[in-house]
Design an enzyme around this catalytic site. Structure first.
Site, mmCIF file in Angstrom:
data_model
loop_
_atom_site.group_PDB
_atom_site.id
_atom_site.type_symbol
_atom_site.label_atom_id
_atom_site.label_comp_id
_atom_site.label_asym_id
_atom_site.label_seq_id
_atom_site.Cartn_x
_atom_site.Cartn_y
_atom_site.Cartn_z
ATOM 1 N N CYS A 282 -4.224 -1.548 -2.191
ATOM 2 C CA CYS A 282 -4.383 -0.114 -2.410
ATOM 3 C C CYS A 282 -5.220 0.042 -3.676
ATOM 4 O O CYS A 282 -4.849 -0.477 -4.735
ATOM 5 C CB CYS A 282 -2.998 0.510 -2.603
ATOM 6 S SG CYS A 282 -3.030 2.244 -3.083
ATOM 7 N N ASN A 283 -6.365 0.715 -3.522
ATOM 8 C CA ASN A 283 -7.256 0.872 -4.681
ATOM 9 C C ASN A 283 -6.634 1.746 -5.754
ATOM 10 O O ASN A 283 -6.804 1.499 -6.949
ATOM 11 C CB ASN A 283 -8.574 1.502 -4.237
ATOM 12 C CG ASN A 283 -9.427 0.530 -3.460
ATOM 13 O OD1 ASN A 283 -10.259 -0.159 -4.026
ATOM 14 N ND2 ASN A 283 -9.202 0.440 -2.156
ATOM 15 N N THR A 284 -5.912 2.770 -5.311
ATOM 16 C CA THR A 284 -5.329 3.692 -6.283
ATOM 17 C C THR A 284 -4.311 2.959 -7.152
ATOM 18 O O THR A 284 -4.303 3.108 -8.374
ATOM 19 C CB THR A 284 -4.668 4.883 -5.536
ATOM 20 O OG1 THR A 284 -5.605 5.384 -4.575
ATOM 21 C CG2 THR A 284 -4.282 5.981 -6.494
ATOM 22 N N ASP B 93 0.863 -1.197 0.000
ATOM 23 C CA ASP B 93 0.000 0.000 0.000
ATOM 24 C C ASP B 93 0.891 1.235 0.000
ATOM 25 O O ASP B 93 2.084 1.160 0.320
ATOM 26 C CB ASP B 93 -0.909 0.018 1.243
ATOM 27 C CG ASP B 93 -1.848 1.228 1.229
ATOM 28 O OD1 ASP B 93 -2.529 1.439 0.210
ATOM 29 O OD2 ASP B 93 -1.865 1.981 2.219
ATOM 30 N N SER B 94 0.281 2.372 -0.344
ATOM 31 C CA SER B 94 1.024 3.626 -0.325
ATOM 32 C C SER B 94 1.454 3.998 1.099
ATOM 33 O O SER B 94 2.391 4.766 1.271
ATOM 34 C CB SER B 94 0.156 4.747 -0.899
ATOM 35 O OG SER B 94 -1.003 4.893 -0.104
ATOM 36 N N GLU C 177 -3.565 9.453 7.473
ATOM 37 C CA GLU C 177 -2.101 9.264 7.554
ATOM 38 C C GLU C 177 -1.486 10.154 8.637
ATOM 39 O O GLU C 177 -0.475 9.807 9.228
ATOM 40 C CB GLU C 177 -1.438 9.562 6.206
ATOM 41 C CG GLU C 177 -1.711 8.516 5.126
ATOM 42 C CD GLU C 177 -0.781 7.299 5.196
ATOM 43 O OE1 GLU C 177 0.413 7.481 5.452
ATOM 44 O OE2 GLU C 177 -1.274 6.169 4.988
ATOM 45 N N TYR D 59 -0.897 8.479 -2.658
ATOM 46 C CA TYR D 59 -0.870 8.252 -4.103
ATOM 47 C C TYR D 59 -2.106 8.850 -4.796
ATOM 48 O O TYR D 59 -2.093 9.068 -6.001
ATOM 49 C CB TYR D 59 -0.896 6.742 -4.394
ATOM 50 C CG TYR D 59 0.422 6.003 -4.271
ATOM 51 C CD1 TYR D 59 1.535 6.570 -3.654
ATOM 52 C CD2 TYR D 59 0.536 4.709 -4.781
ATOM 53 C CE1 TYR D 59 2.725 5.854 -3.542
ATOM 54 C CE2 TYR D 59 1.727 3.999 -4.685
ATOM 55 C CZ TYR D 59 2.812 4.575 -4.059
ATOM 56 O OH TYR D 59 3.984 3.864 -3.962
ATOM 57 N N GLY D 60 -3.156 9.062 -3.997
ATOM 58 C CA GLY D 60 -4.470 9.383 -4.562
ATOM 59 C C GLY D 60 -4.523 10.588 -5.470
ATOM 60 O O GLY D 60 -5.367 10.682 -6.354
ATOM 61 N N CYS E 109 -11.220 2.575 -0.712
ATOM 62 C CA CYS E 109 -9.857 2.978 -0.339
ATOM 63 C C CYS E 109 -9.554 2.239 0.946
ATOM 64 O O CYS E 109 -10.371 2.254 1.881
ATOM 65 C CB CYS E 109 -9.767 4.482 -0.116
ATOM 66 S SG CYS E 109 -8.174 4.995 0.586
ATOM 67 N N THR E 110 -8.411 1.582 0.995
ATOM 68 C CA THR E 110 -8.127 0.721 2.147
ATOM 69 C C THR E 110 -7.827 1.506 3.427
ATOM 70 O O THR E 110 -7.721 0.922 4.497
ATOM 71 C CB THR E 110 -6.977 -0.250 1.828
ATOM 72 O OG1 THR E 110 -5.843 0.503 1.384
ATOM 73 C CG2 THR E 110 -7.383 -1.226 0.741
ATOM 74 N N HIS E 111 -7.731 2.825 3.303
ATOM 75 C CA HIS E 111 -7.587 3.642 4.516
ATOM 76 C C HIS E 111 -8.937 3.860 5.226
ATOM 77 O O HIS E 111 -8.976 4.115 6.421
ATOM 78 C CB HIS E 111 -7.042 5.033 4.173
ATOM 79 C CG HIS E 111 -5.578 5.082 3.906
ATOM 80 N ND1 HIS E 111 -4.997 4.500 2.815
ATOM 81 C CD2 HIS E 111 -4.567 5.692 4.592
ATOM 82 C CE1 HIS E 111 -3.693 4.742 2.829
ATOM 83 N NE2 HIS E 111 -3.411 5.452 3.899
HETATM 84 N N1 DGL Z 1 -5.056 3.006 0.570
HETATM 85 C C1 DGL Z 1 -4.967 3.644 -0.716
HETATM 86 C C2 DGL Z 1 -6.177 3.250 -1.559
HETATM 87 O O1 DGL Z 1 -6.782 2.217 -1.283
HETATM 88 C C3 DGL Z 1 -4.742 5.121 -0.490
HETATM 89 C C4 DGL Z 1 -4.173 5.800 -1.645
HETATM 90 C C5 DGL Z 1 -3.416 7.053 -1.332
HETATM 91 O O2 DGL Z 1 -2.260 6.935 -0.946
HETATM 92 O O3 DGL Z 1 -3.949 8.133 -1.566
HETATM 93 O O4 DGL Z 1 -6.509 3.896 -2.523
#
Ligand code: DGL
Length: 277
Positions: free
Chosen positions: A77-79, A14-15, A162, A46-47, A196-198
Site C-alpha cells: 500500500c503506497n499510502t 493493504d488498506s 473498493e 487510507y488515502g 497506488c496498488t488499487h
Molecule cells: N492501495 C492503497 C495504496 O497503494 C490505497 C490506499 C487507500 O486506502 O486509499 O495507496
C-alpha cells in the site's frame, strides 16, 4: 528458522483489496513461500486520512501479522508506505521486533523508474495521502536526480474500485479528469507510475486517456522482483520464511463481503478469516 512444520508466512498488507494486485505477482514470482494477506477493509480507504491515523492503523496491522508468525511484511500500500513505513522501521521495530522487517512499495518503484523515461518527465498517480507526502519526489531524486516528477492526486479512484464501480461511466469521468490534469502539467511526460496498488484494476482505462507513447508502470512485478532480490541478499530473513506454498487471507471486515470482491480482484477464489482490530 522456519522448518517444514512451522508457519512463518510473508505478510502482505493493504488498506483493502489493492494489495492483491501485488500479492498476485509475489505468489507468481515466489510460489514456494507462504503468504498471509491482511486487508484492513473495515477502515479503507487510507488515502484521505491523516499521517497519525494511517500510522496507527498500519502499526496495529503490522503487529497482528507479527503475532500470526510473520517475520517479514510487505506494505503493499503506497499510502501506508508513504505515511507509516519510516516511523515503523526507525522507531517501532527496534523496540518491538528488532529481528523482523517491514518493507514498502515506493522504493522498489523509484529505483527503476528512470530506466523507462526518454523525455526525463515522469508522472505519478496516487492517493491524496501519497501525493501530499511527496515521498515519490524525494525518493526519485535520490536515484534519478535528472528526472522531473509531476504528481496528480486521484482521490476518487480507491472508493470507485473498493465499491466495484470502476467499470461504469462514472469512473470514466474521473479517469479522464485526473489523466488530463496530469498531462496538462507537462505534456512531455512519457512514463507514469501507478502509485497506488488499487490502480492496476483500471490500468487499461487510464491508458485509453493518455497519449500512446506513455508507459504506465504498475507495481506488482516490480515489487515481486525486488522482494526476490531482497531474500537473496538477506539469507537470515529468507531462513525465517516458511515454504509450503500456503496462501491465507485476513480481513478486518466481514469475510463474506471481502471474499466476494477479493475473488474478483485476485482472479481466484479467496476465503478469508476475520481479524478483530
Ligand atoms: N492501495 C492503497 C495504496 O497503494 C490505497 C490506499 C487507500 O486506502 O486509499 O495507496
Amino acid at each position: 528458522m522456519a522448518t517444514e512444520k512451522t508457519y512463518q508466512p510473508i505478510g502482505v498488507f493493504d488498506s483493502g483489496f489493492g494489495g492483491l494486485t501485488v500479492l498476485k505477482e509475489l505468489v507468481r514470482e515466489l510460489p514456494q513461500y507462504d503468504f498471509l494477506y491482511l486487508g484492513d477493509s473495515a477502515r479503507t480507504p487510507y488515502g484521505s486520512r491523516s499521517f497519525e491515523t494511517v500510522y496507527e492503523y498500519t502499526l496495529e496491522c503490522v503487529n497482528h501479522l507479527f503475532d500470526k508468525g510473520c517475520h517479514l511484511i510487505v506494505l503493499a500500500c503506497n499510502t501506508a508506505s508513504a505515511k507509516a513505513l519510516r516511523s515503523i522501521q526507525q522507531k517501532d521495530l527496534p523496540k518491538i521486533a528488532p529481528n523482523k522487517r517491514v518493507l514498502g512499495v515506493i522504493r522498489p518503484t523509484t529505483e527503476i523508474v528512470g530506466n523507462y523515461s526518454k523525455t526525463k518527465q515522469v508522472g505519478v498517480l496516487g492517493t491524496a495521502g501519497t501525493i501530499h507526502s511527496n515521498s515519490y519526489v524525494v525518493e526519485i531524486e535520490k536515484f534519478f536526480p535528472d528526472l522531473n516528477v509531476y504528481q496528480q492526486a486521484c482521490p476518487m479512484f480507491v472508493p470507485l474500485i473498493e465499491n466495484n464501480e470502476f467499470e461504469n461511466e462514472g469512473a470514466d469521468f474521473f479517469i479522464k479528469k485526473y489523466a488530463s490534469e496530469l498531462m496538462q502539467q507537462q505534456p512531455n511526460i512519457d512514463t507514469i507510475i501507478l502509485g497506488c496498488t488499487h490502480y492496476p484494476l483500471i490500468m487499461d482505462k487510464i491508458k485509453k486517456q493518455l497519449p500512446e507513447n506513455v508507459t504506465l508502470l504498475s507495481q506488482g512485478e516490480i515489487v515481486a522482483k525486488s522482494l526476490k532480490d531482497y531474500l537473496h541478499r538477506h539469507p537470515e530473513m529468507e531462513a525465517n520464511c516458511s515454504k509450503q506454498s500456503r496462501l491465507d487471507f485476513l480481513t478486518t471486515d466481514l469475510p463474506e463481503t471481502f471474499n466476494k470482491a477479493a475473488t474478483l480482484f485476485y482472479g481466484e477464489e479467496v476465503k478469508s478469516e476475520h481479524l478483530q482490530v
